[in-house]
Scaffold this motif. Structure first.
Motif, PDB file in Angstrom:
ATOM      1  N   LEU A   6       7.972  -0.507  -4.152  1.00 58.30           N
ATOM      2  CA  LEU A   6       6.604  -0.111  -3.826  1.00 58.30           C
ATOM      3  C   LEU A   6       6.575   1.296  -3.238  1.00 58.30           C
ATOM      4  CD1 LEU A   6       5.524  -3.443  -2.086  1.00 58.30           C
ATOM      5  CD2 LEU A   6       5.039  -2.775  -4.435  1.00 58.30           C
ATOM      6  N   ARG A   7       5.382   1.901  -3.287  1.00 54.58           N
ATOM      7  CA  ARG A   7       5.155   3.194  -2.626  1.00 54.58           C
ATOM      8  C   ARG A   7       3.869   3.081  -1.823  1.00 54.58           C
ATOM      9  NH1 ARG A   7       3.544   8.991  -5.321  1.00 54.58           N
ATOM     10  NH2 ARG A   7       2.717   7.613  -6.937  1.00 54.58           N
ATOM     11  N   GLU A   8       3.963   3.363  -0.531  1.00 56.52           N
ATOM     12  CA  GLU A   8       2.746   3.362   0.289  1.00 56.52           C
ATOM     13  C   GLU A   8       1.905   4.570  -0.124  1.00 56.52           C
ATOM     14  OE1 GLU A   8       1.267   3.682   4.942  1.00 56.52           O
ATOM     15  OE2 GLU A   8       3.401   3.316   4.497  1.00 56.52           O
ATOM     16  N   ILE A   9       0.621   4.302  -0.401  1.00 56.65           N
ATOM     17  CA  ILE A   9      -0.267   5.368  -0.885  1.00 56.65           C
ATOM     18  C   ILE A   9      -1.113   5.937   0.236  1.00 56.65           C
ATOM     19  CG2 ILE A   9      -2.167   5.888  -2.461  1.00 56.65           C
ATOM     20  CD1 ILE A   9       0.539   5.522  -3.818  1.00 56.65           C
ATOM     21  N   ASP A  10      -1.776   5.052   0.980  1.00 55.32           N
ATOM     22  CA  ASP A  10      -2.690   5.583   2.000  1.00 55.32           C
ATOM     23  C   ASP A  10      -3.203   4.423   2.844  1.00 55.32           C
ATOM     24  OD1 ASP A  10      -4.165   7.362   3.438  1.00 55.32           O
ATOM     25  OD2 ASP A  10      -5.548   7.902   1.815  1.00 55.32           O
ATOM     26  N   ARG A  11      -3.867   4.801   3.954  1.00 50.18           N
ATOM     27  CA  ARG A  11      -4.665   3.835   4.709  1.00 50.18           C
ATOM     28  C   ARG A  11      -6.118   4.192   4.473  1.00 50.18           C
ATOM     29  NH1 ARG A  11      -0.810   4.262   9.045  1.00 50.18           N
ATOM     30  NH2 ARG A  11      -2.174   5.754  10.110  1.00 50.18           N
ATOM     31  N   LEU A  12      -6.890   3.218   4.016  1.00 53.68           N
ATOM     32  CA  LEU A  12      -8.277   3.524   3.684  1.00 53.68           C
ATOM     33  C   LEU A  12      -9.178   2.370   4.085  1.00 53.68           C
ATOM     34  CD1 LEU A  12      -8.952   1.777   0.875  1.00 53.68           C
ATOM     35  CD2 LEU A  12      -7.442   3.498  -0.080  1.00 53.68           C
ATOM     36  N   VAL A  13     -10.446   2.679   4.173  1.00 56.81           N
ATOM     37  CA  VAL A  13     -11.481   1.683   4.457  1.00 56.81           C
ATOM     38  C   VAL A  13     -12.345   1.601   3.210  1.00 56.81           C
ATOM     39  CG1 VAL A  13     -13.396   1.006   5.935  1.00 56.81           C
ATOM     40  CG2 VAL A  13     -11.436   2.249   6.907  1.00 56.81           C
ATOM     41  N   VAL A  14     -12.244   0.459   2.493  1.00 54.30           N
ATOM     42  CA  VAL A  14     -13.000   0.317   1.255  1.00 54.30           C
ATOM     43  C   VAL A  14     -14.461   0.033   1.575  1.00 54.30           C
ATOM     44  CG1 VAL A  14     -10.985  -0.508   0.002  1.00 54.30           C
ATOM     45  CG2 VAL A  14     -12.509  -2.147   1.091  1.00 54.30           C
ATOM     46  N   VAL A  15     -15.308   0.223   0.584  1.00 53.38           N
ATOM     47  CA  VAL A  15     -16.742  -0.017   0.760  1.00 53.38           C
ATOM     48  C   VAL A  15     -16.957  -1.497   1.089  1.00 53.38           C
ATOM     49  CG1 VAL A  15     -18.982   0.028  -0.371  1.00 53.38           C
ATOM     50  CG2 VAL A  15     -17.301   1.831  -0.848  1.00 53.38           C
ATOM     51  N   GLY A  16     -17.716  -1.746   2.131  1.00 50.80           N
ATOM     52  CA  GLY A  16     -18.010  -3.115   2.542  1.00 50.80           C
ATOM     53  C   GLY A  16     -17.108  -3.615   3.642  1.00 50.80           C
ATOM     54  N   GLN A  17     -16.080  -2.811   4.045  1.00 49.39           N
ATOM     55  CA  GLN A  17     -15.190  -3.208   5.131  1.00 49.39           C
ATOM     56  C   GLN A  17     -15.192  -2.141   6.203  1.00 49.39           C
ATOM     57  OE1 GLN A  17     -11.262  -4.186   3.728  1.00 49.39           O
ATOM     58  NE2 GLN A  17     -11.949  -6.015   2.629  1.00 49.39           N
ATOM     59  N   THR A  18     -14.779  -2.551   7.404  1.00 49.61           N
ATOM     60  CA  THR A  18     -14.746  -1.615   8.543  1.00 49.61           C
ATOM     61  C   THR A  18     -13.331  -1.354   9.023  1.00 49.61           C
ATOM     62  OG1 THR A  18     -15.061  -3.457  10.081  1.00 49.61           O
ATOM     63  CG2 THR A  18     -17.045  -2.324   9.294  1.00 49.61           C
ATOM     64  N   GLN A  19     -12.381  -2.247   8.672  1.00 50.74           N
ATOM     65  CA  GLN A  19     -11.014  -2.085   9.144  1.00 50.74           C
ATOM     66  C   GLN A  19     -10.171  -1.361   8.096  1.00 50.74           C
ATOM     67  OE1 GLN A  19      -9.952  -2.857  12.208  1.00 50.74           O
ATOM     68  NE2 GLN A  19     -12.078  -3.481  12.641  1.00 50.74           N
ATOM     69  N   PRO A  20      -9.272  -0.473   8.534  1.00 52.20           N
ATOM     70  CA  PRO A  20      -8.414   0.242   7.579  1.00 52.20           C
ATOM     71  C   PRO A  20      -7.491  -0.733   6.837  1.00 52.20           C
ATOM     72  CG  PRO A  20      -8.178   1.140   9.800  1.00 52.20           C
ATOM     73  CD  PRO A  20      -9.025  -0.048   9.920  1.00 52.20           C
ATOM     74  N   GLN A  21      -7.193  -0.436   5.612  1.00 51.10           N
ATOM     75  CA  GLN A  21      -6.332  -1.269   4.753  1.00 51.10           C
ATOM     76  C   GLN A  21      -5.249  -0.366   4.172  1.00 51.10           C
ATOM     77  OE1 GLN A  21      -4.828  -4.387   2.903  1.00 51.10           O
ATOM     78  NE2 GLN A  21      -6.923  -4.777   3.577  1.00 51.10           N
ATOM     79  N   THR A  22      -3.999  -0.682   4.446  1.00 49.44           N
ATOM     80  CA  THR A  22      -2.898   0.074   3.857  1.00 49.44           C
ATOM     81  C   THR A  22      -2.702  -0.390   2.419  1.00 49.44           C
ATOM     82  OG1 THR A  22      -1.818   0.245   6.013  1.00 49.44           O
ATOM     83  CG2 THR A  22      -0.471   0.705   4.059  1.00 49.44           C
ATOM     84  N   VAL A  23      -2.687   0.545   1.511  1.00 45.78           N
ATOM     85  CA  VAL A  23      -2.548   0.181   0.092  1.00 45.78           C
ATOM     86  C   VAL A  23      -1.250   0.769  -0.444  1.00 45.78           C
ATOM     87  CG1 VAL A  23      -5.017  -0.036  -0.317  1.00 45.78           C
ATOM     88  CG2 VAL A  23      -3.911   2.182  -0.632  1.00 45.78           C
ATOM     89  N   PHE A  24      -0.704   0.073  -1.448  1.00 50.00           N
ATOM     90  CA  PHE A  24       0.585   0.441  -2.022  1.00 50.00           C
ATOM     91  C   PHE A  24       0.457   0.513  -3.540  1.00 50.00           C
ATOM     92  CE2 PHE A  24       1.370  -1.484   2.024  1.00 50.00           C
ATOM     93  CZ  PHE A  24       2.492  -0.869   2.548  1.00 50.00           C
ATOM     94  N   GLU A  25       1.414   1.225  -4.129  1.00 51.55           N
ATOM     95  CA  GLU A  25       1.485   1.319  -5.581  1.00 51.55           C
ATOM     96  C   GLU A  25       2.751   0.602  -6.058  1.00 51.55           C
ATOM     97  OE1 GLU A  25       1.335   4.787  -9.007  1.00 51.55           O
ATOM     98  OE2 GLU A  25       2.575   5.091  -7.231  1.00 51.55           O
ATOM     99  N   ILE A  26       2.628  -0.168  -7.120  1.00 55.52           N
ATOM    100  CA  ILE A  26       3.793  -0.809  -7.746  1.00 55.52           C
ATOM    101  C   ILE A  26       4.494   0.229  -8.612  1.00 55.52           C
ATOM    102  CG2 ILE A  26       4.535  -2.593  -9.365  1.00 55.52           C
ATOM    103  CD1 ILE A  26       2.128  -4.251  -8.473  1.00 55.52           C
ATOM    104  N   MET A  27       5.800   0.399  -8.369  1.00 61.16           N
ATOM    105  CA  MET A  27       6.541   1.414  -9.120  1.00 61.16           C
ATOM    106  C   MET A  27       7.486   0.810 -10.159  1.00 61.16           C
ATOM    107  SD  MET A  27       7.434   4.196  -6.137  1.00 61.16           S
ATOM    108  CE  MET A  27       7.756   5.498  -7.319  1.00 61.16           C
TER     109      MET A  27
END
Length: 577
Positions: free
Chosen positions: A479-500
């Motif tokens: 995996l590769r960590e991409i970013d921490r983001l807050v998607v539309v409709g949520q208030t808490q940050p979500q760490t997202v990853f990419e499958i390599m």
């Protein structure tokens, strides 16, 4: 009426076989008892009698040896008094034993003669008994007399007379032993005769049992053939029909030739085949509209169709076709259907291969999920990630087949896929109305997966997965960590990853890309803009055109010029895009 006759014949066969079995058992018991009685006489009378006579011989020799020791002790002087006393004691003890053994043999022989229940040569046994009696009352008495005279001469130390008496006593002893040997030989012949009688009785018992058993087998076979001949053919037809059904061939029927219970069974079998054909047509028709695994689960486990639903940990995937709008421009409706069918078939195959459930097709989007009761909770994230890798691997094939399908030379270069995967608690169950139901999943996990699929546009990536998914499949997927983001409709940050790639299958370029990207991400979060920009540039050098590196490099450039960057919290809000 026919049913009754079948029952009577079967019961008759069983009764006959039981009677023959009882007769066989009784005969076997009687003959075994006879053999046992004869064997008991052989074991308890003949053989012990022979053993007693053998011991008479042995005791006679022991007594003679004791006499010689006594004489030698007397002739050697008073120093051997102890030897003489020991030999004299042995001599005195043996004499009554000889008589006792001989009388015990006579007693057993007389018992054999007196038993009328066993065959024996009573005349020969009687002669043996008389010979034993003569040996005891004649030779043994004379031998005892000579032995007593010898003892007296030894006590008087008249050794010359003792030698003469010894010679005479030894002659009597040899004659006594010879007679006993002859008696033993005759007794051994009687033992052998008794053993032959036992073996003959045992052989007769075996032959009788075998004959009766053979008769029972023949009669049973004949009766079975008589009864079975009327039902074998329809039963064989039923068996052949069953094998056809087992092989999946439901286009045949069984010819009904009788009106008995076999005929009724054949009619019921034909009705069953018709029902199976109907059910198969239903499954084949609706299996293309409802996932076959869901349909089978609903049929085999009705509990999963509960309308109230259940909360379970599920892994949800959304897949969309990038560039679909451009690709579909100028294509006829028929051509568009071909595109959709090819794309959906190509991307659905990895989901099926990794035991995923395709929930629905929404235009060019695919929604699928993994979880109980279709796969174990511990393997759902790994299966979903592997399916995503295979889907990405099919993009090149799709790009090759689409031009051939449409009859064009090339398709838009941006034709690709975007995948979002999220893992978490979801409501699972049959959702719908009284007119139509759908076994599906609902909840924030589904929304998150859908949002992550769309976020691929922001990062120029193909696959983004949630933090929970990454944590569960990290042991099997690179995996590769991409970013921490807050998607539309949520208030808490979500760490997202990419499958390599699969575990330990990264190429050197991918490994270098992940390293530089991680360095740039760390510098970006610490607001070290120059270091971040250099790291993302190095990542792009390792993998030119990498979408996340391009996106983050551009973002760093924007934040560097943003006066509000000091208030940035380290998580990217999608409203920023």
């Amino acid at each position: 009426m026919f049913r009754k006759s079948i029952r009577q014949k079967i019961v008759g066969i069983a009764a006959g076989l039981i009677i023959l079995a009882v007769v066989t058992s009784l005969l076997s018991m009687v003959m075994a008892g006879r053999v046992g009685h004869l064997l008991g006489e052989l074991t308890n009378r003949y053989i012990p009698a022979y053993a007693h006579l053998a011991r008479v011989n042995v005791r006679s020799l022991e007594r003679s040896l004791a006499m010689r020791r006594m004489m030698m002790a007397k002739m050697q002087g008073s120093a051997e008094d102890e030897s003489y006393a020991a030999a004299r004691k042995t001599f005195d003890q043996i004499n009554p034993v000889i008589t006792q053994e001989a009388n015990a043999a006579r007693k057993l022989i007389e018992a054999i003669i007196d038993d009328p229940s066993t065959p024996s040569d009573n005349a020969a046994l009687g002669r043996i008994d008389d010979r034993i009696d003569n040996a005891l009352n004649d030779l043994l008495v004379r031998l005892n007399t000579e032995n007593q005279a010898l003892l007296d001469e030894l006590d008087a130390k008249d050794f010359a007379a003792a030698r003469k008496t010894m010679l005479h006593a030894e002659a009597l002893r040899d004659e006594f032993n010879a007679r006993i040997e002859g008696i033993r030989a005759d007794m051994l012949a009687q033992v052998g005769g008794s053993a032959k009688t036992v073996m003959a009785a045992q052989q007769r018992a075996i032959i009788v049992s075998a004959v009766v058993t053979a008769i029972a087998a023949v009669l049973g076979f004949v009766f079975a053939m008589l009864v079975g001949s009327g039902i074998t053919r329809p039963v064989m037809r039923l068996l052949e029909g069953t094998r056809e059904v087992e092989a999946g061939r439901l286009d045949g029927t069984i010819t009904i030739t009788t009106q008995d219970e076999i005929g009724q069974l054949s009619a019921a079998f034909n009705r069953m085949i018709e029902t199976l054909r109907h059910n198969q047509r239903i499954r084949e028709t609706f299996g293309r509209y409802i996932n076959p695994r869901i349909a089978e689960g609903l049929l085999e486990q009705p509990a999963i169709a509960a309308t109230e639903g259940q909360r379970r940990i599920m892994t949800v995937m959304f897949c969309d076709m990038k560039g679909f709008t451009t690709l579909s421009e100028g294509v006829t409706p028929r051509g568009l259907v071909k595109i959709m069918n090819l794309y959906l078939s190509t991307m659905s195959a990895p989901v099926h291969a990794h035991r995923g459930i395709i929930d629905k097709y929404i235009g060019d989007a695919i929604m699928a999920y993994w979880g109980a009761p279709f796969v174990e909770e511990t393997e759902q994230t790994e299966l979903a990630a592997l399916a995503a890798l295979d889907m990405i691997g099919h993009v090149a094939q799709l790009r090759k087949e689409l031009p051939e399908l449409l009859g064009v030379r090339a398709i838009p270069a941006d034709c690709d896929i975007r995948i979002g995967i999220a893992t978490g608690e979801a409501l699972v169950g049959s959702i719908g109305s009284e007119f139509m139901m759908s076994y599906t999943v609902l909840g924030d996990t589904v929304n998150l997966a859908s949002r992550l699929e769309g976020v691929n546009k922001v990062y120029g990536s193909r696959t983004l997965i949630s933090e929970a998914t990454a944590a569960a499949c990290a042991s099997a997927i690179e995996l590769r960590e991409i970013d921490r983001l807050v998607v539309v409709g949520q208030t808490q940050p979500q760490t997202v990853f990419e499958i390599m790639a699969r575990k330990d299958e990264l190429t050197p370029a991918q490994a270098l890309l992940r390293q530089h990207y991680a360095e740039g991400l760390a510098a970006y979060r610490e607001r070290r803009w120059d270091d971040a920009e250099q790291a993302f540039a190095a990542a792009l050098a390792a993998a030119p055109g990498d979408g996340p590196s391009t996106a983050l490099k551009a973002r760093v450039a924007g934040l560097r010029q943003n006066p509000l960057a000091a208030d940035w919290d380290g998580a990217w809000h999608l409203e920023h895009k």
